[in-house]
Design a protein around this motif. Structure first.
Motif, mmCIF file in Angstrom:
data_model
loop_
_atom_site.group_PDB
_atom_site.id
_atom_site.type_symbol
_atom_site.label_atom_id
_atom_site.label_comp_id
_atom_site.label_asym_id
_atom_site.label_seq_id
_atom_site.Cartn_x
_atom_site.Cartn_y
_atom_site.Cartn_z
ATOM 1 N N GLY A 62 37.392 31.423 36.583
ATOM 2 C CA GLY A 62 37.210 31.574 38.017
ATOM 3 C C GLY A 62 37.506 32.960 38.537
ATOM 4 O O GLY A 62 36.798 33.482 39.408
ATOM 5 N N GLU A 63 38.561 33.587 38.014
ATOM 6 C CA GLU A 63 38.898 34.945 38.442
ATOM 7 C C GLU A 63 38.100 35.982 37.666
ATOM 8 O O GLU A 63 37.621 36.972 38.235
ATOM 9 C CB GLU A 63 40.394 35.191 38.263
ATOM 10 C CG GLU A 63 41.269 34.382 39.202
ATOM 11 C CD GLU A 63 42.729 34.782 39.108
ATOM 12 O OE1 GLU A 63 43.044 35.776 38.409
ATOM 13 O OE2 GLU A 63 43.562 34.110 39.728
ATOM 14 N N ALA A 64 37.927 35.772 36.380
ATOM 15 C CA ALA A 64 37.240 36.760 35.533
ATOM 16 C C ALA A 64 35.815 37.026 35.995
ATOM 17 O O ALA A 64 35.343 38.171 35.942
ATOM 18 C CB ALA A 64 37.243 36.291 34.079
ATOM 19 N N ILE A 65 35.125 36.008 36.479
ATOM 20 C CA ILE A 65 33.713 36.205 36.840
ATOM 21 C C ILE A 65 33.550 36.937 38.162
ATOM 22 O O ILE A 65 32.425 37.305 38.526
ATOM 23 C CB ILE A 65 32.955 34.865 36.895
ATOM 24 C CG1 ILE A 65 33.518 33.940 37.977
ATOM 25 C CG2 ILE A 65 32.956 34.199 35.527
ATOM 26 C CD1 ILE A 65 32.693 32.672 38.180
ATOM 27 N N ARG A 66 34.654 37.176 38.874
ATOM 28 C CA ARG A 66 34.577 37.927 40.136
ATOM 29 C C ARG A 66 34.873 39.407 39.941
ATOM 30 O O ARG A 66 34.831 40.174 40.913
ATOM 31 C CB ARG A 66 35.557 37.334 41.156
ATOM 32 C CG ARG A 66 35.318 35.852 41.454
ATOM 33 C CD ARG A 66 33.959 35.603 42.063
ATOM 34 N NE ARG A 66 33.677 34.166 42.198
ATOM 35 C CZ ARG A 66 32.530 33.680 42.639
ATOM 36 N NH1 ARG A 66 31.565 34.518 43.001
ATOM 37 N NH2 ARG A 66 32.333 32.378 42.719
ATOM 38 N N ARG A 67 35.166 39.806 38.729
ATOM 39 C CA ARG A 67 35.485 41.207 38.482
ATOM 40 C C ARG A 67 34.249 42.086 38.649
ATOM 41 O O ARG A 67 33.116 41.639 38.516
ATOM 42 C CB ARG A 67 36.068 41.369 37.075
ATOM 43 C CG ARG A 67 37.419 40.698 36.906
ATOM 44 C CD ARG A 67 37.889 40.734 35.473
ATOM 45 N NE ARG A 67 39.144 40.011 35.308
ATOM 46 C CZ ARG A 67 39.602 39.535 34.161
ATOM 47 N NH1 ARG A 67 38.884 39.716 33.047
ATOM 48 N NH2 ARG A 67 40.748 38.892 34.103
ATOM 49 N N SER A 68 34.517 43.362 38.937
ATOM 50 C CA SER A 68 33.422 44.283 39.254
ATOM 51 C C SER A 68 32.438 44.434 38.104
ATOM 52 O O SER A 68 31.234 44.610 38.337
ATOM 53 C CB SER A 68 33.990 45.653 39.645
ATOM 54 O OG SER A 68 34.799 46.184 38.612
ATOM 55 N N GLU A 69 32.914 44.365 36.861
ATOM 56 C CA GLU A 69 31.999 44.526 35.736
ATOM 57 C C GLU A 69 31.001 43.372 35.651
ATOM 58 O O GLU A 69 29.861 43.559 35.203
ATOM 59 C CB GLU A 69 32.759 44.674 34.411
ATOM 60 C CG GLU A 69 33.685 43.522 34.064
ATOM 61 C CD GLU A 69 35.115 43.766 34.505
ATOM 62 O OE1 GLU A 69 36.025 43.297 33.800
ATOM 63 O OE2 GLU A 69 35.317 44.427 35.543
ATOM 64 N N ILE A 70 31.409 42.193 36.074
ATOM 65 C CA ILE A 70 30.486 41.064 36.104
ATOM 66 C C ILE A 70 29.508 41.228 37.259
ATOM 67 O O ILE A 70 28.303 41.008 37.116
ATOM 68 C CB ILE A 70 31.239 39.729 36.228
ATOM 69 C CG1 ILE A 70 32.197 39.538 35.047
ATOM 70 C CG2 ILE A 70 30.248 38.571 36.314
ATOM 71 C CD1 ILE A 70 31.519 39.476 33.699
ATOM 72 N N SER A 71 30.016 41.638 38.422
ATOM 73 C CA SER A 71 29.149 41.873 39.577
ATOM 74 C C SER A 71 28.074 42.898 39.254
ATOM 75 O O SER A 71 26.926 42.780 39.703
ATOM 76 C CB SER A 71 29.983 42.342 40.770
ATOM 77 O OG SER A 71 30.901 41.342 41.180
ATOM 78 N N ALA A 72 28.453 43.923 38.479
ATOM 79 C CA ALA A 72 27.508 44.977 38.145
ATOM 80 C C ALA A 72 26.462 44.521 37.132
ATOM 81 O O ALA A 72 25.363 45.092 37.069
ATOM 82 C CB ALA A 72 28.262 46.183 37.594
ATOM 83 N N ALA A 73 26.785 43.490 36.359
ATOM 84 C CA ALA A 73 25.907 43.088 35.259
ATOM 85 C C ALA A 73 25.116 41.816 35.530
ATOM 86 O O ALA A 73 24.128 41.542 34.838
ATOM 87 C CB ALA A 73 26.741 42.892 33.984
ATOM 88 N N VAL A 74 25.511 41.026 36.530
ATOM 89 C CA VAL A 74 24.965 39.680 36.666
ATOM 90 C C VAL A 74 23.466 39.657 36.959
ATOM 91 O O VAL A 74 22.763 38.717 36.537
ATOM 92 C CB VAL A 74 25.741 38.890 37.738
ATOM 93 C CG1 VAL A 74 25.536 39.493 39.126
ATOM 94 C CG2 VAL A 74 25.356 37.418 37.730
#
Length: 240
Positions: A91-103
């Motif tokens: 839940g927290e890991a998927i909100r990190r900026s690296e995920i936002s940049a890659a999704v």
């Protein structure tokens, strides 16, 4: 006793980044006693999983194969929604900026969209069951193509939108805790680029026929929730 199949009440909410659709949808679902499905979190979870597995996100078929076997469990309690992948709380890991940049690389993969769309439709259908979280009452599902692709037959379909400035300020507050000029600038690429990328495979910025638009640019959270509940009440023909 009637043998008619149980009918769950389904609310579908689309909208661009920073429109507030996740928070509003959770509040609406809680107010109505419905389940809540964050479909954007599903794409984020798929992105996290592929990165953890070392799969290049540009390798479309490989990404699609990973997502087809994705061990994803979505918690649909609007008060405390959860996302688990392979038994791990992400839940927290998927909100990190690296995920936002890659999704967006995952979200624009058509095979991935087809698979996650299948899972989303199954999650929505499951809430018609008396043994489901909602007890058969229904669900609020939100994302980018819910009103047009995933649940075009939803009882209520809304497009929640806001001006670019309002969306950037909201996302900056969410990510950086402030909406000063530096925070908004740091957030701009994430919000606008994701919208531009995702709009190549799905329309989520203009309401389709039968979809009601709620513009929250000048509304606070409570006012937006009330506006959405009012629309639901009007469309459903009942007070909510």
């Amino acid at each position: 006793m009637s043998n008619a199949p149980r009918t769950a009440f389904v609310v579908a909410i689309d909208g661009p980044s920073g429109s507030g659709k996740s928070t509003v949808s959770r509040r609406v679902a809680a107010a109505l006693g419905l389940a809540y499905l964050d479909t954007g979190a599903m794409y984020r979870a798929a992105t996290w999983w592929c990165l953890e597995r070392g799969v290049p996100l540009t390798a479309g078929p490989a990404v699609a194969a990973e997502v087809a076997a994705l061990p994803l469990v979505m918690g649909v309690d609007p008060v405390s929604p959860s996302v688990h992948v392979g038994g791990v709380d992400v839940g927290e890991a998927i909100r990190r900026s690296e995920i936002s940049a890659a999704v967006s690389a995952v979200a624009t993969n058509l095979a991935v969209r087809a698979e996650l769309g299948r899972l989303q439709r199954a999650a929505i259908a499951a809430e018609a069951d008396a043994g489901s979280f909602s007890g058969g009452r229904g669900i609020v599902a939100e994302g980018r193509d819910i009103t047009t692709v995933v649940a075009p037959d939803a009882d209520v379909r809304l497009l929640l939108t806001a001006s670019e400035d309002a969306r950037l300020a909201r996302r900056a507050r969410d990510v950086h805790g402030t909406d000063d000029a530096a925070a908004v600038h740091a957030t701009r690429d994430e919000v606008l680029r994701r919208d531009a990328d995702d709009s190549t495979v799905v329309e989520f910025q203009v309401a389709a026929d039968g979809v009601v638009t709620v513009d929250s640019s000048e509304l606070d959270l409570d006012q937006t929730v009330r506006a959405v509940l009012d629309v639901i009440g009007q469309v459903a023909g009942r007070t909510v």
